[in-house]
Design a protein around this motif. Structure first.
Motif, PDB file in Angstrom:
ATOM      1  N   ARG A   1     -36.750 -12.138  -1.015  1.00 46.56           N
ATOM      2  CA  ARG A   1     -37.006 -13.138   0.023  1.00 46.56           C
ATOM      3  C   ARG A   1     -35.775 -14.018   0.246  1.00 46.56           C
ATOM      4  N   GLU A   2     -35.143 -14.395  -0.855  1.00 44.88           N
ATOM      5  CA  GLU A   2     -33.933 -15.224  -0.759  1.00 44.88           C
ATOM      6  C   GLU A   2     -32.816 -14.475  -0.050  1.00 44.88           C
ATOM      7  N   SER A   3     -32.702 -13.180  -0.368  1.00 49.76           N
ATOM      8  CA  SER A   3     -31.662 -12.344   0.244  1.00 49.76           C
ATOM      9  C   SER A   3     -31.895 -12.193   1.748  1.00 49.76           C
ATOM     10  N   LEU A   4     -33.151 -11.983   2.138  1.00 43.49           N
ATOM     11  CA  LEU A   4     -33.467 -11.789   3.549  1.00 43.49           C
ATOM     12  C   LEU A   4     -33.345 -13.081   4.358  1.00 43.49           C
ATOM     13  N   SER A   5     -33.601 -14.216   3.719  1.00 40.63           N
ATOM     14  CA  SER A   5     -33.589 -15.490   4.442  1.00 40.63           C
ATOM     15  C   SER A   5     -32.216 -15.832   5.017  1.00 40.63           C
ATOM     16  N   GLN A   6     -31.150 -15.253   4.445  1.00 32.51           N
ATOM     17  CA  GLN A   6     -29.793 -15.556   4.925  1.00 32.51           C
ATOM     18  C   GLN A   6     -29.524 -14.978   6.319  1.00 32.51           C
ATOM     19  N   TYR A   7     -30.349 -14.022   6.749  1.00 30.40           N
ATOM     20  CA  TYR A   7     -30.136 -13.392   8.054  1.00 30.40           C
ATOM     21  C   TYR A   7     -30.747 -14.198   9.209  1.00 30.40           C
ATOM     22  N   CYS A   8     -31.611 -15.151   8.896  1.00 29.63           N
ATOM     23  CA  CYS A   8     -32.370 -15.856   9.938  1.00 29.63           C
ATOM     24  C   CYS A   8     -31.455 -16.615  10.903  1.00 29.63           C
ATOM     25  N   LEU A   9     -31.635 -16.371  12.192  1.00 28.11           N
ATOM     26  CA  LEU A   9     -30.832 -17.037  13.221  1.00 28.11           C
ATOM     27  C   LEU A   9     -31.187 -18.527  13.286  1.00 28.11           C
TER      28      LEU A   9
ATOM     29  N   LEU B   1     -46.762  -7.056  23.563  1.00 27.53           N
ATOM     30  CA  LEU B   1     -46.374  -8.276  22.847  1.00 27.53           C
ATOM     31  C   LEU B   1     -47.562  -9.106  22.359  1.00 27.53           C
ATOM     32  N   LYS B   2     -48.740  -8.813  22.856  1.00 27.72           N
ATOM     33  CA  LYS B   2     -49.931  -9.592  22.518  1.00 27.72           C
ATOM     34  C   LYS B   2     -50.143  -9.778  21.008  1.00 27.72           C
ATOM     35  N   PRO B   3     -49.973  -8.732  20.168  1.00 29.76           N
ATOM     36  CA  PRO B   3     -50.195  -8.919  18.724  1.00 29.76           C
ATOM     37  C   PRO B   3     -49.240  -9.913  18.075  1.00 29.76           C
ATOM     38  N   LEU B   4     -48.129 -10.232  18.769  1.00 30.13           N
ATOM     39  CA  LEU B   4     -47.134 -11.121  18.177  1.00 30.13           C
ATOM     40  C   LEU B   4     -47.117 -12.515  18.822  1.00 30.13           C
ATOM     41  N   PHE B   5     -48.089 -12.809  19.681  1.00 33.43           N
ATOM     42  CA  PHE B   5     -48.094 -14.126  20.326  1.00 33.43           C
ATOM     43  C   PHE B   5     -48.105 -15.255  19.293  1.00 33.43           C
ATOM     44  N   GLY B   6     -48.935 -15.103  18.271  1.00 36.25           N
ATOM     45  CA  GLY B   6     -49.029 -16.138  17.218  1.00 36.25           C
ATOM     46  C   GLY B   6     -47.721 -16.289  16.460  1.00 36.25           C
ATOM     47  N   VAL B   7     -47.079 -15.170  16.175  1.00 32.70           N
ATOM     48  CA  VAL B   7     -45.799 -15.189  15.454  1.00 32.70           C
ATOM     49  C   VAL B   7     -44.730 -15.886  16.287  1.00 32.70           C
ATOM     50  N   MET B   8     -44.712 -15.560  17.580  1.00 27.65           N
ATOM     51  CA  MET B   8     -43.716 -16.136  18.483  1.00 27.65           C
ATOM     52  C   MET B   8     -43.818 -17.662  18.504  1.00 27.65           C
ATOM     53  N   LYS B   9     -45.049 -18.174  18.450  1.00 30.28           N
ATOM     54  CA  LYS B   9     -45.248 -19.617  18.478  1.00 30.28           C
ATOM     55  C   LYS B   9     -44.782 -20.268  17.181  1.00 30.28           C
ATOM     56  N   GLY B  10     -44.735 -19.491  16.104  1.00 26.33           N
ATOM     57  CA  GLY B  10     -44.427 -20.065  14.793  1.00 26.33           C
ATOM     58  C   GLY B  10     -43.026 -19.862  14.273  1.00 26.33           C
ATOM     59  N   ILE B  11     -42.156 -19.252  15.108  1.00 28.33           N
ATOM     60  CA  ILE B  11     -40.811 -18.999  14.606  1.00 28.33           C
ATOM     61  C   ILE B  11     -39.819 -20.031  15.122  1.00 28.33           C
TER      62      ILE B  11
ATOM     63  N   PRO C   1     -38.662 -16.812   9.973  1.00 24.04           N
ATOM     64  CA  PRO C   1     -38.275 -17.548   8.763  1.00 24.04           C
ATOM     65  C   PRO C   1     -39.108 -17.104   7.567  1.00 24.04           C
ATOM     66  N   MET C   2     -38.514 -17.081   6.399  1.00 31.37           N
ATOM     67  CA  MET C   2     -39.215 -16.634   5.205  1.00 31.37           C
ATOM     68  C   MET C   2     -40.349 -17.577   4.821  1.00 31.37           C
ATOM     69  N   SER C   3     -40.318 -18.782   5.337  1.00 30.52           N
ATOM     70  CA  SER C   3     -41.393 -19.741   5.077  1.00 30.52           C
ATOM     71  C   SER C   3     -42.698 -19.341   5.779  1.00 30.52           C
TER      72      SER C   3
END
Length: 287
Positions: free
Chosen positions: A206-214, A277-287, A172-174
């Motif tokens: 950012r607004e343009s990219l946010s429309q793609y978010c599942l 995947l270790k570098p993205l563990f934090g991201v995974m928890k926040g999406i 998410p863009m947030s």
């Protein structure tokens, strides 16, 4: 059959007894115990039913358990006056049970009726069943989704711009910190950092990219996992399994995560999926 007295604990059952007068017989009596802290709906109901011969309105002195004691005192009085009558306490308060048993042991026809609790439990169970079913359906869909994502990534040769759009489907863009991490992992440190600065400084982009978010979090997590696995030459079709391990474990307990990845993917080559995947563990928890 003799008269039946219904004693209503309005502090406990609220307004859930309002249909009782219509069901009660002409000779039955409904003794309603209430305090000054009653609801507006109760006040309107009282105004309409104040002349109903079936209902006796008793305003009680407020206080901790005060209404309960006043109800039990009135019950004792009614039993002494009408020992052949039957009695029913309308309340979900378990504290009345000892009183009910006390009088039952002395031959009095008395019971306690719980109001709304069964319905509430049934609604809760139905809700839990629906949520479980929805969750299971989501997992099945996510498994197929991971497979389709893997097929798509294997056929397409994505540009930097396209990878940015793929990230937009997951993060998410947030969550700009998540964007920074995802960009640097997928596009490399320098290129990822450049794209991050560009996105951070451009509100329209950012607004343009946010429309793609599942919409579904499960799909977002699986999609991002699949992208990273594909880039490292690993099986992207197993993205859903990998994402579930990350989702269900505390990212601070890395040893536990390693053990789970070993169980699911094996140790040969050692920790490949985990390390990727270790570098993205934090991201995974926040999406």
């Amino acid at each position: 059959m003799g008269r039946k007295y219904y004693l209503i604990d309005t502090e406990n059952v609220g307004d859930r007894w309002f249909k009782l007068p219509a069901k009660a017989r002409k000779k039955d009596r409904i003794v309603t115990f209430y305090t000054e802290n009653h609801s507006k709906r109760f006040e309107k109901y009282l105004a309409k039913q104040v002349h109903n011969h079936k209902i006796l309105w008793l305003q009680c002195v407020p206080g901790t358990n005060a209404l309960d004691y006043q109800l039990m005192g009135t019950l004792s009085y009614l039993i002494s006056k009408h020992p052949k009558a039957s009695f029913c306490i309308f309340s979900n308060d378990k504290g009345y049970q000892s009183t009910v048993v006390f009088w039952q042991n002395r031959g009095i026809d008395i019971c306690q009726k719980e109001v709304g609790e069964k319905k509430k439990k049934k609604e809760k169970k139905t809700k839990e069943t629906k949520e479980k079913k929805k969750k299971n359906q989501s997992i099945v869909k996510a498994t197929g989704f991971a497979r389709k994502t893997a097929e798509y990534l294997s056929k397409e040769k994505l540009t930097e711009e396209q990878y940015v759009i793929e990230i937009a489907k997951s993060v998410p863009m947030s969550n700009l910190s998540g964007w920074h991490q995802a960009l640097t992992v997928i596009l490399g440190r320098d290129t990822g950092r450049d794209w991050y600065q560009k996105i951070k400084g451009d509100a329209k982009l950012r607004e343009s990219l946010s429309q793609y978010c599942l919409k579904e979090k499960q799909f977002r997590g699986v999609y991002l996992t699949a992208i990273v696995l594909h880039l490292r030459g690993l099986n992207a079709a197993r993205a859903e399994e990998a994402y579930n391990i990350i989702k269900l474990h505390n990212k601070k307990n890395l040893q536990e995560l390693k053990i789970e990845f070993d169980k699911e993917f094996g140790k040969n080559p050692p920790q490949t999926y985990y390390q990727t995947l270790k570098p993205l563990f934090g991201v995974m928890k926040g999406i």
